[in-house]
Enzyme design. Structure first.
Site, PDB file in Angstrom:
ATOM      1  N   LYS A   1      20.760 -61.475  -1.161  1.00 35.30           N
ATOM      2  CA  LYS A   1      20.200 -61.969   0.107  1.00 35.30           C
ATOM      3  C   LYS A   1      18.837 -61.318   0.272  1.00 35.30           C
ATOM      4  CE  LYS A   1      21.166 -62.782   4.975  1.00 35.30           C
ATOM      5  NZ  LYS A   1      19.800 -62.575   5.429  1.00 35.30           N
TER       6      LYS A   1
ATOM      7  N   GLU B   1      13.178 -68.705  -0.389  1.00 36.96           N
ATOM      8  CA  GLU B   1      12.744 -67.635   0.506  1.00 36.96           C
ATOM      9  C   GLU B   1      11.399 -67.097   0.023  1.00 36.96           C
ATOM     10  OE1 GLU B   1      14.979 -66.749   2.967  1.00 36.96           O
ATOM     11  OE2 GLU B   1      14.473 -64.689   3.537  1.00 36.96           O
TER      12      GLU B   1
ATOM     13  N   ARG C   1      26.152 -74.164  10.230  1.00 38.73           N
ATOM     14  CA  ARG C   1      26.566 -72.817   9.862  1.00 38.73           C
ATOM     15  C   ARG C   1      28.036 -72.924   9.478  1.00 38.73           C
ATOM     16  NH1 ARG C   1      24.083 -68.264  10.919  1.00 38.73           N
ATOM     17  NH2 ARG C   1      22.793 -69.012  12.600  1.00 38.73           N
TER      18      ARG C   1
ATOM     19  N   LYS D   1      27.177 -64.745   4.627  1.00 38.12           N
ATOM     20  CA  LYS D   1      26.210 -63.679   4.343  1.00 38.12           C
ATOM     21  C   LYS D   1      26.876 -62.330   4.575  1.00 38.12           C
ATOM     22  CE  LYS D   1      24.252 -64.216   8.975  1.00 38.12           C
ATOM     23  NZ  LYS D   1      23.131 -64.600   9.804  1.00 38.12           N
TER      24      LYS D   1
ATOM     25  N   PHE E   1      16.405 -70.965  -4.403  1.00 43.58           N
ATOM     26  CA  PHE E   1      17.859 -70.895  -4.569  1.00 43.58           C
ATOM     27  C   PHE E   1      18.550 -72.244  -4.483  1.00 43.58           C
ATOM     28  CE2 PHE E   1      17.003 -69.021  -0.254  1.00 43.58           C
ATOM     29  CZ  PHE E   1      17.471 -70.068   0.526  1.00 43.58           C
TER      30      PHE E   1
ATOM     31  N   ARG F   1      12.455 -67.896   5.200  1.00 43.03           N
ATOM     32  CA  ARG F   1      13.027 -69.134   4.655  1.00 43.03           C
ATOM     33  C   ARG F   1      11.939 -70.192   4.549  1.00 43.03           C
ATOM     34  NH1 ARG F   1      18.477 -70.914   5.164  1.00 43.03           N
ATOM     35  NH2 ARG F   1      18.803 -72.622   3.714  1.00 43.03           N
TER      36      ARG F   1
ATOM     37  N   GLU G   1      24.710 -64.480  -4.588  1.00 43.56           N
ATOM     38  CA  GLU G   1      23.270 -64.362  -4.800  1.00 43.56           C
ATOM     39  C   GLU G   1      22.797 -63.185  -3.976  1.00 43.56           C
ATOM     40  OE1 GLU G   1      21.195 -67.984  -3.912  1.00 43.56           O
ATOM     41  OE2 GLU G   1      22.734 -69.186  -4.882  1.00 43.56           O
TER      42      GLU G   1
HETATM   43  P1  AMP Z   1      20.136 -64.676   8.645  1.00 46.39           P
HETATM   44  O1  AMP Z   1      18.667 -64.946   8.778  1.00 46.39           O
HETATM   45  O2  AMP Z   1      20.504 -63.246   8.767  1.00 46.39           O
HETATM   46  O3  AMP Z   1      20.961 -65.608   9.519  1.00 46.39           O
HETATM   47  O4  AMP Z   1      20.562 -65.038   7.162  1.00 46.39           O
HETATM   48  C1  AMP Z   1      20.350 -66.311   6.621  1.00 46.39           C
HETATM   49  C2  AMP Z   1      19.029 -66.337   5.894  1.00 46.39           C
HETATM   50  O5  AMP Z   1      19.090 -65.583   4.708  1.00 46.39           O
HETATM   51  C3  AMP Z   1      18.612 -67.694   5.404  1.00 46.39           C
HETATM   52  O6  AMP Z   1      18.037 -68.465   6.427  1.00 46.39           O
HETATM   53  C4  AMP Z   1      17.599 -67.352   4.338  1.00 46.39           C
HETATM   54  O7  AMP Z   1      16.316 -67.243   4.924  1.00 46.39           O
HETATM   55  C5  AMP Z   1      17.999 -65.978   3.887  1.00 46.39           C
HETATM   56  N1  AMP Z   1      18.385 -65.868   2.476  1.00 46.39           N
HETATM   57  C6  AMP Z   1      18.041 -64.823   1.708  1.00 46.39           C
HETATM   58  N2  AMP Z   1      18.502 -64.949   0.479  1.00 46.39           N
HETATM   59  C7  AMP Z   1      19.181 -66.127   0.424  1.00 46.39           C
HETATM   60  C8  AMP Z   1      19.905 -66.810  -0.604  1.00 46.39           C
HETATM   61  N3  AMP Z   1      20.042 -66.320  -1.829  1.00 46.39           N
HETATM   62  N4  AMP Z   1      20.487 -68.007  -0.269  1.00 46.39           N
HETATM   63  C9  AMP Z   1      20.360 -68.514   0.981  1.00 46.39           C
HETATM   64  N5  AMP Z   1      19.687 -67.908   1.986  1.00 46.39           N
HETATM   65  C10 AMP Z   1      19.104 -66.715   1.711  1.00 46.39           C
END
Ligand code: AMP
Length: 592
Positions: A241, A289, A413, A419, A328, A246, A239
């Site tokens: 990102k 998101e 996690r 990611k 999502f 969130r 998907e």
């Molecule tokens: P990070 O904030 O860098 O730890 O990355 C995780 C975050 O990516 C999640 O908490 C979501 O807010 C965001 N995110 C963006 N797109 C997606 C997606 N398609 N699926 C899940 N999380 C996503």
């Protein structure tokens, strides 16, 4: 509380997991119903349950003031004690012990009394009043108890209690199935309540409930396509990102609420989503998101910044920064009016996605404010690389790679989701020290020293230092915050309460003895503050080690160039680090 503190000491003293669990089990079995939930919550290193939105609001500076008054010592005495251990709780214990603080054991606080005081500290207004309430408790604690009262209050327990050990001890203590305990724990987000339900054999009562947000499933960072496929493959779901906020969407009837990753109700900030969702015919819970999106284009995260918080946006803001909800996942659904939610968490992602697509959300292309996350699948490194480029071209941050068979694991996690932000590698670090800047930034605490946590010891180990890339307004706010949360000063350098998480961008990770983590970052830049993350959600040394390996495998030329550059002082990322910062304030000068 004294017995709880002794238990914590014994857990910290052994490295054997089975011994830790045994100690916990015996202790848990000995508790009354009043004590059990409190003891369990404190064991997670928090004064309140995880889903509890309260925070005591008593910073380290205020705690330090209380302790120094009680012990009759100066701030620098406490600062020196802190430097020896890098641990506020231990410093408090040492200072009180040296001062001969020995209150009457008959007055020693019980667990419910400590919990009630934390609640009273939270309810009190202003640092002075909060400090007074806390001082009343501390005066009754012997030094060892004080150590743990401070550790729990400041959310910094660090006794080597891996997440999940309390679950295992609860299962053993009350003869319950561990998987059921874990599952109920994820749904409840309140280990105190979990402990009671486990004791009373009522684990089945833990269920997903509309308007009770659960913790978000998290993703592990990765950079390497081949590794992704070997972990989640042969075919993975990808998907985009999205770089937004969130948000869990809860809906029943016409009432809709949005909850942040911190489980705060942020509904008032996004009326266009609330209005659009309120007319839908299903009841349930979505994960997604919030994304700034205008005229068919994704707006960068900074555009959203004006819409953070709970303030209702003005009409002008709504027009300049419209938001959409990128859905999502669906976590639960209820037939309208039935009240009972069918939790879909244990269903594989592919089934949840199928259910999501059937919800008939008012889509952006039809004039609505909803979007489904862009989904594709990949079974080769080349396909992943291509998809990554396409996601970036759509204005998104990178990819989320998901195992289509994975369940939704709140708060974890795991490896079900990875990611991939590659081109723009970032890690989330905890700020441990700040310094007054030079020139234009004179008088502002603008230079940040940051750290990642070592999983084994729980300590924060520095990895770099950077001039903040924050806006002047953010810098001003943060300067005030850091001044209020300074533990001790060393010349220009402020050792600060390690709670602020920043996302740090960099060009390469290098091995280095300069920092206690054993790594340093080449050209680190503070990309942004991460108020949505707590210190324990920041990245770890293990993550850095893995990224180091991945980056090295993928970009040998860059690493070689970086090593060559850093051989000369010019490009040394830390060439300006001062002696105090070098001595690693977190591990303490001789602390290791
Ligand atoms: P990070 O904030 O860098 O730890 O990355 C995780 C975050 O990516 C999640 O908490 C979501 O807010 C965001 N995110 C963006 N797109 C997606 C997606 N398609 N699926 C899940 N999380 C996503």
């Amino acid at each position: 509380m004294r017995r709880w503190s002794e238990l914590a000491e014994r857990i910290a003293a052994t490295s054997r997991t089975s011994e830790k669990t045994g100690l916990l089990r015996d202790y848990i079995t000995s508790l009354s119903s009043d004590e059990l939930p409190i003891a369990a919550v404190f064991l997670t290193g928090r004064p309140f349950a995880e889903t509890d939105q309260r925070a005591p609001g008593l910073g380290w500076a205020a705690i330090a003031a209380t302790v120094t008054t009680l012990a009759g010592v100066s701030r620098s005495t406490l600062g020196e004690a802190y430097d020896r251990s890098s641990d506020l709780g231990i410093a408090v214990m040492d200072v009180l012990a040296q001062a001969g603080h020995a209150p009457d054991p008959a007055q020693a606080p019980t667990l419910p009394e400590v919990a009630a005081t934390y609640a009273a500290v939270e309810a009190a207004s202003g640092p002075a009043r909060k400090g007074e309430v806390f001082a009343g408790l501390l005066a009754r604690c012997d030094p060892l108890t004080a150590k743990y009262v401070v550790k729990v209050l400041s959310g910094d327990l660090r006794i080597g209690l891996r997440e999940g050990l309390v679950d295992a001890a609860l299962a053993q203590a009350f003869g319950r199935d561990l998987d059921r305990v874990k599952w109920a724990g994820m749904l409840l987000g309140d280990i105190g309540r979990l402990a009671l339900l486990a004791r009373e054999d009522r684990l089945g009562e833990a269920e997903l409930t509309i308007f009770h947000p659960i913790k978000s499933m998290l993703a592990s960072p990765t950079e390497d396509a081949a590794e992704i496929l070997s972990r989640l493959g042969p075919t993975v779901w990808i998907e985009d990102k999205y770089d937004g906020i969130r948000a869990q969407l809860h809906k029943r009837g016409q009432t809709v609420r949005l909850f942040s990753r911190e489980l705060h109700d942020i509904s008032s900030g996004y009326p266009e989503i609330i209005e659009a969702a309120s007319v839908l015919t299903w009841d349930g819970v979505l994960d997604g998101e919030l994304l700034a999106h205008r005229d068919g284009t994704v707006l960068p995260f900074v555009a959203l910044q004006g819409r953070l918080g709970r303030k209702e946006p003005s009409a002008a803001v709504r027009t300049t920064v419209p938001v959409v909800y990128v859905a999502f996942d669906v976590l639960g659904l209820a037939a309208p009016g039935s009240g009972h939610v069918d939790a879909l968490l244990a269903e594989p992602l592919q089934e949840r996605r199928r259910r999501l697509t059937m919800l008939e959300l008012p889509m952006l292309e039809e004039g609505g404010t909803f979007v489904l996350s862009h989904l594709a699948s990949a079974d080769s490194s080349a396909a992943l690389e291509l998809a990554f480029g396409a996601a970036r071209a759509r204005g998104n941050e990178g990819l989320m790679i998901k195992d289509p068979l994975s369940p939704y694991t709140p708060g974890r996690r795991g490896l079900g989701w990875l990611k991939m932000k590659k081109a723009l590698a970032t890690i989330d670090c905890v700020v441990v020290g700040v310094e007054v800047g030079h020139g234009k930034r004179h008088g502002v605490l603008s230079d940040y020293t940051f750290a990642v946590r070592d999983e084994a010891s729980g300590r924060l180990l520095t990895i770099g230092k950077a001039y903040s890339g924050l806006t002047d307004a953010e810098l001003g706010d943060m300067t005030r915050w850091f001044e209020d949360h300074t533990v001790s000063k060393h010349g220009r350098y402020h050792l600060v309460e390690p709670t602020v998480v920043v996302e740090v961008a960099f060009d390469a990770i290098l091995r280095s003895n300069r920092h206690k983590s054993g790594f340093t970052l080449r050209f680190p830049r503070i990309a942004r503050l991460r108020p949505d993350k707590k210190a324990d959600q920041a990245d770890t040394v293990g993550v850095v080690r893995r990224l180091y390996g991945d980056l090295q495998a993928g970009t040998e030329h860059l690493v070689t160039a970086a090593a060559r550059d850093t051989a000369g002082a010019d490009a040394d990322p830390d060439a300006d680090a001062d002696p105090v910062a070098d001595a690693d304030p977190v591990a303490g000068p001789g602390g290791g």
